[in-house]
Motif scaffolding. Structure first.
Motif, PDB file in Angstrom:
ATOM      1  N   VAL A  47       0.842  -1.201   0.000  1.00 43.05           N
ATOM      2  CA  VAL A  47       0.000   0.000   0.000  1.00 43.05           C
ATOM      3  C   VAL A  47       0.878   1.252   0.000  1.00 43.05           C
ATOM      4  N   VAL A  48       1.908   1.268   0.836  1.00 40.88           N
ATOM      5  CA  VAL A  48       2.798   2.426   0.901  1.00 40.88           C
ATOM      6  C   VAL A  48       3.477   2.655  -0.454  1.00 40.88           C
ATOM      7  N   ILE A  49       3.989   1.595  -1.054  1.00 39.86           N
ATOM      8  CA  ILE A  49       4.666   1.716  -2.359  1.00 39.86           C
ATOM      9  C   ILE A  49       3.694   2.240  -3.415  1.00 39.86           C
ATOM     10  N   LEU A  50       2.495   1.676  -3.463  1.00 36.79           N
ATOM     11  CA  LEU A  50       1.509   2.136  -4.448  1.00 36.79           C
ATOM     12  C   LEU A  50       1.083   3.575  -4.184  1.00 36.79           C
ATOM     13  N   ALA A  51       0.928   3.926  -2.912  1.00 35.27           N
ATOM     14  CA  ALA A  51       0.530   5.305  -2.579  1.00 35.27           C
ATOM     15  C   ALA A  51       1.618   6.300  -2.977  1.00 35.27           C
ATOM     16  N   VAL A  52       2.880   5.960  -2.707  1.00 35.69           N
ATOM     17  CA  VAL A  52       3.983   6.838  -3.113  1.00 35.69           C
ATOM     18  C   VAL A  52       4.005   6.962  -4.629  1.00 35.69           C
ATOM     19  N   TYR A  53       3.831   5.852  -5.312  1.00 32.92           N
ATOM     20  CA  TYR A  53       3.792   5.873  -6.774  1.00 32.92           C
ATOM     21  C   TYR A  53       2.632   6.738  -7.265  1.00 32.92           C
ATOM     22  N   ALA A  54       1.464   6.587  -6.647  1.00 28.86           N
ATOM     23  CA  ALA A  54       0.286   7.356  -7.054  1.00 28.86           C
ATOM     24  C   ALA A  54       0.515   8.842  -6.825  1.00 28.86           C
ATOM     25  N   LEU A  55       1.081   9.195  -5.701  1.00 23.39           N
ATOM     26  CA  LEU A  55       1.333  10.611  -5.411  1.00 23.39           C
ATOM     27  C   LEU A  55       2.398  11.195  -6.331  1.00 23.39           C
ATOM     28  N   THR A  56       3.341  10.371  -6.727  1.00 24.79           N
ATOM     29  CA  THR A  56       4.428  10.846  -7.578  1.00 24.79           C
ATOM     30  C   THR A  56       3.998  10.970  -9.035  1.00 24.79           C
ATOM     31  N   PHE A  57       3.280   9.975  -9.537  1.00 21.45           N
ATOM     32  CA  PHE A  57       2.992   9.917 -10.967  1.00 21.45           C
ATOM     33  C   PHE A  57       1.524  10.133 -11.342  1.00 21.45           C
ATOM     34  N   ALA A  58       0.664  10.279 -10.366  1.00 21.53           N
ATOM     35  CA  ALA A  58      -0.760  10.445 -10.685  1.00 21.53           C
ATOM     36  C   ALA A  58      -0.973  11.758 -11.428  1.00 21.53           C
ATOM     37  N   ARG A  59      -1.813  11.711 -12.401  1.00 22.79           N
ATOM     38  CA  ARG A  59      -2.131  12.887 -13.191  1.00 22.79           C
ATOM     39  C   ARG A  59      -3.080  13.781 -12.398  1.00 22.79           C
ATOM     40  N   SER A  60      -3.181  15.013 -12.794  1.00 18.68           N
ATOM     41  CA  SER A  60      -4.066  15.940 -12.095  1.00 18.68           C
ATOM     42  C   SER A  60      -5.536  15.625 -12.342  1.00 18.68           C
ATOM     43  N   ASN A  63      -8.563   9.498 -14.206  1.00 15.75           N
ATOM     44  CA  ASN A  63      -8.650   8.674 -15.403  1.00 15.75           C
ATOM     45  C   ASN A  63      -8.509   7.206 -15.008  1.00 15.75           C
ATOM     46  N   ALA A  64      -8.379   6.340 -15.995  1.00 11.36           N
ATOM     47  CA  ALA A  64      -8.278   4.903 -15.716  1.00 11.36           C
ATOM     48  C   ALA A  64      -7.020   4.581 -14.917  1.00 11.36           C
ATOM     49  N   PHE A  65      -5.950   5.337 -15.118  1.00 22.20           N
ATOM     50  CA  PHE A  65      -4.719   5.133 -14.349  1.00 22.20           C
ATOM     51  C   PHE A  65      -4.981   5.386 -12.862  1.00 22.20           C
ATOM     52  N   SER A  66      -5.638   6.496 -12.564  1.00 24.04           N
ATOM     53  CA  SER A  66      -5.985   6.826 -11.171  1.00 24.04           C
ATOM     54  C   SER A  66      -6.943   5.795 -10.590  1.00 24.04           C
ATOM     55  N   THR A  67      -7.885   5.380 -11.410  1.00 23.72           N
ATOM     56  CA  THR A  67      -8.846   4.362 -10.967  1.00 23.72           C
ATOM     57  C   THR A  67      -8.129   3.055 -10.652  1.00 23.72           C
ATOM     58  N   GLY A  68      -7.219   2.641 -11.539  1.00 19.71           N
ATOM     59  CA  GLY A  68      -6.470   1.397 -11.320  1.00 19.71           C
ATOM     60  C   GLY A  68      -5.670   1.433 -10.038  1.00 19.71           C
ATOM     61  N   LEU A  69      -4.942   2.529  -9.828  1.00 19.22           N
ATOM     62  CA  LEU A  69      -4.161   2.640  -8.583  1.00 19.22           C
ATOM     63  C   LEU A  69      -5.074   2.673  -7.361  1.00 19.22           C
TER      64      LEU A  69
END
Length: 182
Positions: A47-60, A63-69
């Motif tokens: 969860v921590v790794i995915l959350a860091v990834y989401a905060l780092t690379f999530a688009r503003s 979209n489907a990327f945000s939904t997937g994460l």
């Protein structure tokens, strides 16, 4: 739960329960509980790794990327909370119950764990896998084809390996729960 706390409970329930069987059961219980902790820790780190990834690379924008994460993170957070609750509740109940109430509690706990293993865990796993699937088109456009192939193959192999591990651990826990229910 320590040996000192379980021994009086077992003596109340089964006066002819021999010490070797008690030690073996306590050993299995400790192993099952430590395995539960390992699972909680691994899921929490993910969860921590995915959350860091989401905060780092999530688009503003959403979209489907945000939904997937979000699906991946949400399914893991749900499982961590569920495991923590069942672990805590189990420990709190064991000390205070009479032998009859303890047997009733074990029966209820066994049914809850079966529900978790056969309904909730597969649902969480499916949501997590779907979340990964939603990320693939973004990975394909963001990375080279070789690295994308690596992510694709290693991702699905990892999910398959986790599935096998989850099934194995479920079977071990269910065998243990059947054993203590007797």
């Amino acid at each position: 739960m320590e040996h000192d706390e379980l021994t009086p409970l077992w003596k109340l329930q089964q006066p002819e329960f021999d010490a070797d069987s008690l030690k073996a059961l306590i050993g299995k219980a400790k192993k099952q509980r430590s395995t539960q902790w390992v699972g909680i820790i691994v899921m929490s780190l993910t969860v921590v790794i995915l959350a860091v990834y989401a905060l780092t690379f999530a688009r503003s924008q959403w979209n489907a990327f945000s939904t997937g994460l979000s699906l991946m993170i949400g399914s893991l957070v749900f499982r961590v909370v569920l495991e923590g609750m069942t672990r805590y509740r189990k420990e709190q109940h064991l000390i205070r119950l009479s032998p009859q109430d303890f047997q009733n509690y074990l029966h209820k706990y066994y049914r809850q764990r079966r529900l978790i293993h056969f309904a909730i865990t597969p649902l969480c796993f499916a949501v997590y896998s779907y979340g990964f699937y939603l990320l693939l088109p973004y990975f394909k456009t963001a990375f080279s084809s070789g690295f994308y192939q690596y992510l694709l193959i290693s991702g699905w192999i990892s999910i398959l390996a986790i599935l096998i591990l989850v099934i194995y651990k479920m079977r071990v826990e269910l065998r243990f729960l059947k054993e203590i229910q007797k």
